[in-house]
Design a protein around this motif. Structure first.
Motif, short mmCIF file in Angstrom:
data_model
loop_
_atom_site.label_atom_id
_atom_site.label_comp_id
_atom_site.label_asym_id
_atom_site.label_seq_id
_atom_site.Cartn_x
_atom_site.Cartn_y
_atom_site.Cartn_z
N ALA A 118 0.83 -1.19 0.00
CA ALA A 118 0.00 0.00 0.00
C ALA A 118 0.87 1.25 0.00
CB ALA A 118 -0.93 0.00 1.21
N ILE A 119 2.18 1.07 0.21
CA ILE A 119 3.11 2.20 0.27
C ILE A 119 4.32 1.82 -0.57
CG2 ILE A 119 4.61 3.56 1.76
CD1 ILE A 119 2.64 3.02 4.01
N TYR A 120 4.87 2.75 -1.30
CA TYR A 120 6.07 2.47 -2.05
C TYR A 120 7.00 3.66 -1.98
CZ TYR A 120 3.41 4.90 -5.65
OH TYR A 120 2.67 5.80 -6.34
N ALA A 121 8.24 3.43 -2.41
CA ALA A 121 9.29 4.41 -2.16
C ALA A 121 9.64 5.24 -3.37
CB ALA A 121 10.54 3.69 -1.64
N ALA A 181 -3.33 2.49 -6.64
CA ALA A 181 -2.24 3.43 -6.38
C ALA A 181 -2.76 4.79 -5.97
CB ALA A 181 -1.35 3.56 -7.62
N VAL A 182 -3.94 5.15 -6.44
CA VAL A 182 -4.51 6.47 -6.13
C VAL A 182 -4.77 6.61 -4.64
CG1 VAL A 182 -6.41 8.06 -6.61
CG2 VAL A 182 -5.48 6.66 -8.45
N THR A 183 -5.19 5.54 -3.98
CA THR A 183 -5.44 5.62 -2.55
C THR A 183 -4.17 5.39 -1.74
OG1 THR A 183 -6.10 3.29 -2.45
CG2 THR A 183 -7.85 4.92 -2.74
N ALA A 184 -3.17 4.74 -2.35
CA ALA A 184 -1.93 4.46 -1.65
C ALA A 184 -0.95 5.63 -1.68
CB ALA A 184 -1.26 3.22 -2.25
N ASP A 185 -1.13 6.54 -2.61
CA ASP A 185 -0.17 7.62 -2.82
C ASP A 185 -0.89 8.96 -2.83
OD1 ASP A 185 1.72 9.44 -3.78
OD2 ASP A 185 2.33 8.20 -5.48
N ALA A 186 -0.76 9.68 -1.72
CA ALA A 186 -1.44 10.97 -1.58
C ALA A 186 -0.98 11.96 -2.65
CB ALA A 186 -1.20 11.54 -0.19
N GLU A 187 0.31 11.92 -3.01
CA GLU A 187 0.81 12.83 -4.04
C GLU A 187 0.19 12.51 -5.40
OE1 GLU A 187 5.07 13.03 -4.16
OE2 GLU A 187 5.21 13.48 -2.02
N ARG A 240 8.04 4.70 -9.86
CA ARG A 240 6.65 5.12 -9.65
C ARG A 240 5.74 4.52 -10.73
NH1 ARG A 240 3.87 11.05 -9.89
NH2 ARG A 240 2.34 10.70 -8.26
N GLY A 241 6.20 4.56 -11.99
CA GLY A 241 5.42 4.00 -13.08
C GLY A 241 5.19 2.51 -12.91
N ILE A 242 6.23 1.79 -12.53
CA ILE A 242 6.10 0.34 -12.33
C ILE A 242 5.14 0.06 -11.17
CG2 ILE A 242 7.33 -1.74 -11.59
CD1 ILE A 242 9.77 -0.62 -13.17
N THR A 243 5.26 0.84 -10.12
CA THR A 243 4.37 0.66 -8.97
C THR A 243 2.92 0.90 -9.36
OG1 THR A 243 6.15 1.35 -7.49
CG2 THR A 243 3.93 1.37 -6.59
N ILE A 244 2.68 1.91 -10.17
CA ILE A 244 1.31 2.18 -10.63
C ILE A 244 0.82 1.02 -11.51
CG2 ILE A 244 -0.14 3.70 -12.04
CD1 ILE A 244 1.66 6.05 -11.03
N GLN A 245 1.72 0.47 -12.33
CA GLN A 245 1.33 -0.70 -13.13
C GLN A 245 0.91 -1.85 -12.23
OE1 GLN A 245 3.97 -1.89 -16.38
NE2 GLN A 245 4.76 0.21 -16.47
N ILE A 246 1.65 -2.08 -11.16
CA ILE A 246 1.36 -3.20 -10.25
C ILE A 246 0.09 -2.94 -9.46
CG2 ILE A 246 2.16 -4.42 -8.19
CD1 ILE A 246 5.03 -4.03 -9.34
N LYS A 281 -5.81 15.31 -9.11
CA LYS A 281 -6.90 16.17 -8.63
C LYS A 281 -8.13 15.35 -8.22
CE LYS A 281 -5.48 20.27 -11.24
NZ LYS A 281 -4.24 19.82 -11.81
N VAL A 282 -7.85 14.28 -7.45
CA VAL A 282 -8.92 13.42 -6.95
C VAL A 282 -9.64 14.18 -5.84
CG1 VAL A 282 -9.43 11.23 -5.77
CG2 VAL A 282 -7.66 11.33 -7.54
#
Length: 168
Positions: free
Chosen positions: A20-23, A74-80, A63-69, A86-87
């Motif tokens: 749920a979190i990535y670096a 990813a939208v709920t896991a990554d506030a940025e 970041r791109g790979i994480t979004i693919q996975i 603009k969610v």
């Protein structure tokens, strides 16, 4: 039976399929949750080290790979990411509701004693795909396009290895 037993003990941990979190950037040591509780990040130093080690292109690729996975999760896991897309607060609430519902369905499938492990894996994958579709439907077409663009070049990953379904 495992999940129901764990729920009875009200554990202070969370079991899920996937990170749920990535670096891709420094992870805050604490984060306020929607229910008012504070999440204490025990992995922040390790995640921060990765973020500080990667150059900008590597961070973008990670970041791109994480979004693919993670897909739409990813939208709920990554506030940025949510901010970048603009969610709205209403969308965030709906996304979290869908994720909770899907996790409950997965837990129920896991607890089902009349399903073989192979069928259970198939059921999990069906639930995951259905959940991703529901999450994407919360996003506007513009947000979906932005999310897709952020994935970058497609990477081939054997997801069964990440989700515990592979051998070795």
């Amino acid at each position: 039976k495992t999940y129901s037993t764990m729920r009875q003990h009200e554990p202070d941990f969370f079991i899920h399929s996937g990170d749920a979190i990535y670096a891709d950037g420094p992870v805050p040591e604490t984060q306020k949750q929607n229910d008012g509780a504070t999440y204490a990040n025990l992995t922040a130093p390790a995640k921060d080290h990765v973020a500080e080690t990667l150059d900008d292109d590597q961070e973008k690729r990670l970041r791109g790979i994480t979004i693919q996975i993670l897909g739409a999760s990813a939208v709920t896991a990554d506030a940025e990411l949510a901010e970048e897309l603009k969610v709205t607060d209403e969308q965030k609430s709906e996304l979290e509701k869908i994720q909770r519902s899907n996790m409950q369905a997965m837990a129920a499938a896991f607890q089902s004693s009349d399903v073989s492990s192979g069928d259970r894996r198939t059921k999990f994958e069906e639930l995951r795909k259905a959940g991703q579709k529901k999450l994407l439907n919360v996003l506007t077409s513009e947000q979906q396009e932005q999310l897709e663009a952020l994935k970058g070049e497609k990477v081939e990953i054997d997801m069964s290895k990440l989700r515990g379904g592979g051998s070795g």
